[in-house]
Design an enzyme around this catalytic site. Structure first.
Site, PDB file in Angstrom:
ATOM      1  N   LYS A   1       0.434   0.630   6.275  1.00 30.27           N
ATOM      2  CA  LYS A   1       0.209  -0.715   6.775  1.00 30.27           C
ATOM      3  C   LYS A   1      -0.379  -1.536   5.619  1.00 30.27           C
ATOM      4  O   LYS A   1      -1.062  -0.939   4.798  1.00 30.27           O
ATOM      5  CB  LYS A   1      -0.799  -0.571   7.909  1.00 30.27           C
ATOM      6  CG  LYS A   1      -1.344  -1.825   8.491  1.00 30.27           C
ATOM      7  CD  LYS A   1      -2.247  -1.511   9.654  1.00 30.27           C
ATOM      8  CE  LYS A   1      -3.032  -2.726  10.035  1.00 30.27           C
ATOM      9  NZ  LYS A   1      -4.239  -2.916   9.250  1.00 30.27           N
TER      10      LYS A   1
ATOM     11  N   HIS B   1      -2.071   4.127  11.799  1.00 26.49           N
ATOM     12  CA  HIS B   1      -2.975   5.282  11.913  1.00 26.49           C
ATOM     13  C   HIS B   1      -3.616   5.405  13.305  1.00 26.49           C
ATOM     14  O   HIS B   1      -4.162   6.450  13.626  1.00 26.49           O
ATOM     15  CB  HIS B   1      -4.040   5.268  10.812  1.00 26.49           C
ATOM     16  CG  HIS B   1      -5.203   4.376  11.084  1.00 26.49           C
ATOM     17  ND1 HIS B   1      -5.236   3.057  10.742  1.00 26.49           N
ATOM     18  CD2 HIS B   1      -6.385   4.617  11.679  1.00 26.49           C
ATOM     19  CE1 HIS B   1      -6.390   2.536  11.110  1.00 26.49           C
ATOM     20  NE2 HIS B   1      -7.113   3.457  11.688  1.00 26.49           N
TER      21      HIS B   1
ATOM     22  N   LYS C   1      -4.734   9.151  16.318  1.00 31.35           N
ATOM     23  CA  LYS C   1      -5.944   9.462  17.100  1.00 31.35           C
ATOM     24  C   LYS C   1      -5.549  10.273  18.338  1.00 31.35           C
ATOM     25  O   LYS C   1      -4.672   9.857  19.099  1.00 31.35           O
ATOM     26  CB  LYS C   1      -6.654   8.168  17.514  1.00 31.35           C
ATOM     27  CG  LYS C   1      -7.146   7.335  16.316  1.00 31.35           C
ATOM     28  CD  LYS C   1      -7.866   6.085  16.785  1.00 31.35           C
ATOM     29  CE  LYS C   1      -8.102   5.090  15.660  1.00 31.35           C
ATOM     30  NZ  LYS C   1      -9.043   5.499  14.640  1.00 31.35           N
TER      31      LYS C   1
ATOM     32  N   GLU D   1     -15.660  -3.408  16.309  1.00 28.43           N
ATOM     33  CA  GLU D   1     -16.193  -2.728  15.120  1.00 28.43           C
ATOM     34  C   GLU D   1     -17.557  -3.293  14.788  1.00 28.43           C
ATOM     35  O   GLU D   1     -17.805  -4.492  14.994  1.00 28.43           O
ATOM     36  CB  GLU D   1     -15.264  -2.963  13.936  1.00 28.43           C
ATOM     37  CG  GLU D   1     -13.871  -2.428  14.139  1.00 28.43           C
ATOM     38  CD  GLU D   1     -13.052  -2.573  12.871  1.00 28.43           C
ATOM     39  OE1 GLU D   1     -13.055  -1.637  12.078  1.00 28.43           O
ATOM     40  OE2 GLU D   1     -12.452  -3.633  12.680  1.00 28.43           O
TER      41      GLU D   1
ATOM     42  N   ASP E   1      -4.348  -8.178  11.021  1.00 26.74           N
ATOM     43  CA  ASP E   1      -4.884  -6.867  10.651  1.00 26.74           C
ATOM     44  C   ASP E   1      -4.844  -5.883  11.820  1.00 26.74           C
ATOM     45  O   ASP E   1      -4.659  -4.689  11.626  1.00 26.74           O
ATOM     46  CB  ASP E   1      -6.339  -7.070  10.186  1.00 26.74           C
ATOM     47  CG  ASP E   1      -6.933  -5.840   9.512  1.00 26.74           C
ATOM     48  OD1 ASP E   1      -6.181  -5.124   8.830  1.00 26.74           O
ATOM     49  OD2 ASP E   1      -8.144  -5.594   9.669  1.00 26.74           O
TER      50      ASP E   1
ATOM     51  N   HIS F   1      -2.232  -2.083  15.510  1.00 33.94           N
ATOM     52  CA  HIS F   1      -3.085  -1.134  16.236  1.00 33.94           C
ATOM     53  C   HIS F   1      -3.204  -1.446  17.737  1.00 33.94           C
ATOM     54  O   HIS F   1      -3.007  -0.576  18.578  1.00 33.94           O
ATOM     55  CB  HIS F   1      -4.497  -1.104  15.637  1.00 33.94           C
ATOM     56  CG  HIS F   1      -4.516  -0.763  14.171  1.00 33.94           C
ATOM     57  ND1 HIS F   1      -3.580   0.060  13.609  1.00 33.94           N
ATOM     58  CD2 HIS F   1      -5.355  -1.116  13.170  1.00 33.94           C
ATOM     59  CE1 HIS F   1      -3.840   0.186  12.319  1.00 33.94           C
ATOM     60  NE2 HIS F   1      -4.904  -0.523  12.028  1.00 33.94           N
TER      61      HIS F   1
ATOM     62  N   LYS G   1     -14.974  -7.919  14.168  1.00 34.48           N
ATOM     63  CA  LYS G   1     -15.906  -7.246  13.263  1.00 34.48           C
ATOM     64  C   LYS G   1     -17.310  -7.770  13.519  1.00 34.48           C
ATOM     65  O   LYS G   1     -17.495  -8.852  14.058  1.00 34.48           O
ATOM     66  CB  LYS G   1     -15.487  -7.489  11.817  1.00 34.48           C
ATOM     67  CG  LYS G   1     -14.112  -6.889  11.521  1.00 34.48           C
ATOM     68  CD  LYS G   1     -13.928  -6.597  10.069  1.00 34.48           C
ATOM     69  CE  LYS G   1     -12.548  -6.027   9.779  1.00 34.48           C
ATOM     70  NZ  LYS G   1     -12.440  -4.581  10.019  1.00 34.48           N
TER      71      LYS G   1
HETATM   72  C1  BG6 Z   1      -7.390  -0.904   9.525  1.00 31.27           C
HETATM   73  C2  BG6 Z   1      -7.838  -2.314   9.336  1.00 31.27           C
HETATM   74  O1  BG6 Z   1      -5.995  -0.828   9.614  1.00 31.27           O
HETATM   75  O2  BG6 Z   1      -7.988  -0.376  10.718  1.00 31.27           O
HETATM   76  C3  BG6 Z   1      -9.351  -2.378   9.258  1.00 31.27           C
HETATM   77  O3  BG6 Z   1      -7.267  -2.834   8.156  1.00 31.27           O
HETATM   78  C4  BG6 Z   1      -9.979  -1.734  10.479  1.00 31.27           C
HETATM   79  O4  BG6 Z   1      -9.793  -3.717   9.117  1.00 31.27           O
HETATM   80  C5  BG6 Z   1      -9.398  -0.352  10.707  1.00 31.27           C
HETATM   81  O5  BG6 Z   1     -11.373  -1.643  10.250  1.00 31.27           O
HETATM   82  C6  BG6 Z   1      -9.858   0.211  12.020  1.00 31.27           C
HETATM   83  O6  BG6 Z   1      -9.487   1.551  12.113  1.00 31.27           O
HETATM   84  P1  BG6 Z   1     -10.432   2.624  12.797  1.00 31.27           P
HETATM   85  O7  BG6 Z   1      -9.631   3.878  12.783  1.00 31.27           O
HETATM   86  O8  BG6 Z   1     -11.678   2.697  11.960  1.00 31.27           O
HETATM   87  O9  BG6 Z   1     -10.730   2.124  14.162  1.00 31.27           O
END
Ligand code: BG6
Length: 521
Positions: A172, A202, A206, A240, A259, A264, A360
């Site tokens: 990504k 990603h 999970k 986050e 992002d 996601h 965030k």
């Molecule tokens: C990434 C984003 O793809 O995923 C980040 O670029 C984000 O900004 C992250 O913090 C979140 O992933 P995870 O697995 O930490 O929830």
């Protein structure tokens, strides 16, 4: 603990990946160090990698093979110390892996790099009997995706013959809007066939995300209720506590919408909302996902809220405003928070709103999906002191404290009818041995085995971008937002509360301890 389940979850023996030579572009970068190599270490420890396995790390830094291995080992140690990755380094697995690594210094845009890579890979193939299989892993900045693939093509490295395969993993971000994703697909599909391309998200690495399909389709009790007749609405949250950290430059051109949302959050949406595929075959699953994303109504600006964090306190620590972060403009209009209301145009979901939010510097780290069921009819409780029945909510906790809970009403013991909200809880840690994992293990393993069901197809990525394209354009052309509009450590902008309150609903508190609901006083 359920012994049978615990045993099968911790069972490290399994099918070996086929012989392969892996070439990692961006070998000295963060992603390789923090995720790809620790995941390979965990796979090696679990006995999943074959004897005929080797890695060529490609990057422009002037490293030797020894210095590269050392920097990877150092990063792994720091991950262990800070609890961010592998539980511990298994010396035997690490020695096994490190002995198979070789570093190649080279510019990604220079054809000489690819001639050398080809020679090295041929040597490895010969030596390690990798059978001509090569996995190219692009852990680079996105501007290199197309140039690298073009060079691989020109060098003849993408050509498959006989049983030997050539695959490319693309990280990504896959494009930054619909037209760029479409152009990227067009560029790479001139050189590779779709089944050679593994576009990673990603979140699909999970475990609790992978479990959603099992929850829905391996159990008889959920699917009959999984529709507009029984579900009131769905909330998907990825909160986050971190800010942009050292990624100011990247984040300035990206923002929370690009992002997190078409990638996601849409993966979570897909797992909850897709129709049952005919099989677990990659194309069967991805076809359903694409259909779902195509059924998402284009998001109108009045159904979306953007925010940017100001200064505040997160987890007891004072933190600065986004505009004061490194590499961020002092008048930046980049959003660090987004909340949306989505509608899905199909028979199952018509009229069921999906509320998505991510941000965030929020008060807790919490990724969860809450499915709220329709209220029971009231008639029975008409003449009792009960004024309000607590809703039934199925909450899937993706991270942390992976698991799920179901909340429902129960009669408080005693002579009068009094109702409390209670909950049943399932936590992974109560049933399964924790597996040392950084979240990339399954993805890499699947890719080595040619299973693309957890990877994105060209049309799926494009359909997801398409759903948010109108909003991207509206935000880019609209008036500058009045940022910052939420304090770090708060739950986000007040406007997001108004977005959901319009529908007489409210966001769930972020990161509230699960599963027990507060009993009524
Ligand atoms: C990434 C984003 O793809 O995923 C980040 O670029 C984000 O900004 C992250 O913090 C979140 O992933 P995870 O697995 O930490 O929830």
């Amino acid at each position: 603990m359920n012994e049978t389940v615990a045993k099968s979850a911790s069972d490290a023996s399994g099918r070996l990946a086929p012989p392969v030579n892996m070439a990692i572009f961006g070998a000295a970068g963060d992603l390789t160090k923090r995720l790809v190599v620790p995941a390979l270490h965990n796979l090696a420890r679990a006995g999943r990698l074959p004897r005929e396995f080797s890695i060529i790390g490609v990057d422009h830094n002037g490293l030797t093979t020894d210095a590269w291995r050392q920097s990877l080992a150092d990063e792994m140690r720091s991950l262990v110390q800070t609890g961010r990755g592998a539980e511990q380094i298994d010396n035997q697995a690490w020695t096994w892996l490190a002995g198979r690594m070789q570093y190649l210094r080279g510019d990604f845009t220079d054809s000489g790099t690819y001639r050398e890579l080809k020679a090295l890979a041929a040597g490895h193939n010969h030596e390690a009997e990798a059978g001509g299989n090569i996995l190219f892993y692009l852990a680079t900045a996105d501007r290199f995706f197309c140039p690298i693939i073009k060079q691989l093509g020109q060098a003849g490295l993408t050509k498959q013959s006989g049983d030997a395969w050539r695959r490319v993993v693309i990280e990504k971000p896959f494009g930054h809007d619909f037209p760029s994703a479409e152009a990227l697909n067009e560029g790479i599909l001139k050189i590779l066939s779709e089944d050679q391309i593994y576009r990673i998200d990603h979140f699909l690495g999970k475990e609790p995300v992978q479990n959603i399909m099992v929850l829905r389709f391996a159990n008889g009790i959920f699917e009959p209720m999984w529709n507009r007749d029984h579900i009131d609405h769905v909330q998907i949250t990825a909160a986050e506590t971190v800010g942009v950290e050292e990624r100011g430059r990247f984040y300035e051109r990206t923002g929370a919408l690009r992002d997190m949302v078409p990638n996601h959050l849409f993966q979570l949406l897909a797992m909850i909302a897709i129709e049952p595929p005919a099989s677990f075959d990659a194309n069967a699953v991805r076809r359903k996902k694409t259909e779902l994303f195509q059924a998402v109504h284009p998001i109108r600006p009045e159904n979306a809220v953007r925010g940017q964090y100001g200064a505040g306190t997160v987890l007891g620590r004072p933190v600065k405003a986004y505009r004061d972060e490194e590499d961020v403009a002092s008048d930046s209009t980049t959003e660090t928070y987004v909340a949306l209301k989505l509608a899905i145009d199909n028979w199952r979901w018509a009229g069921v709103p999906f509320y998505l939010r991510t941000g965030k510097h929020l008060p807790a780290r919490s990724t969860e999906i809450a499915i709220q069921f329709r209220q029971a009819p009231y008639a029975l409780f008409r003449d009792t002191p009960i004024e309000r029945l607590p809703p039934n909510i199925l909450t899937l906790r993706i991270q942390p404290d992976e698991g799920l809970s179901v909340s429902f009403s129960a009669k408080r013991p005693g002579p009068e009818i009094k109702i409390d909200g209670v909950a049943m809880n399932f936590s992974y840690r109560d049933y399964f041995e924790p597996l040392a994992a950084v979240g990339y293990e399954t993805l890499i393993y699947d890719c080595l085995n040619g299973d693309a069901s957890l990877f994105q197809r060209a049309d799926t990525v494009e359909a997801a971008w398409c759903a948010v394209q109108g909003l991207i354009e509206a935000w880019a052309s609209g008036p500058a937002p009045g940022f910052p509009n939420y304090a770090s450590g708060s739950a986000g902008p007040a406007e997001a509360d108004r977005l959901i309150a319009r529908d007489r609903r409210a966001w769930r508190p972020i990161g509230r301890a699960q599963p027990r609901m507060e009993p009524k006083a």
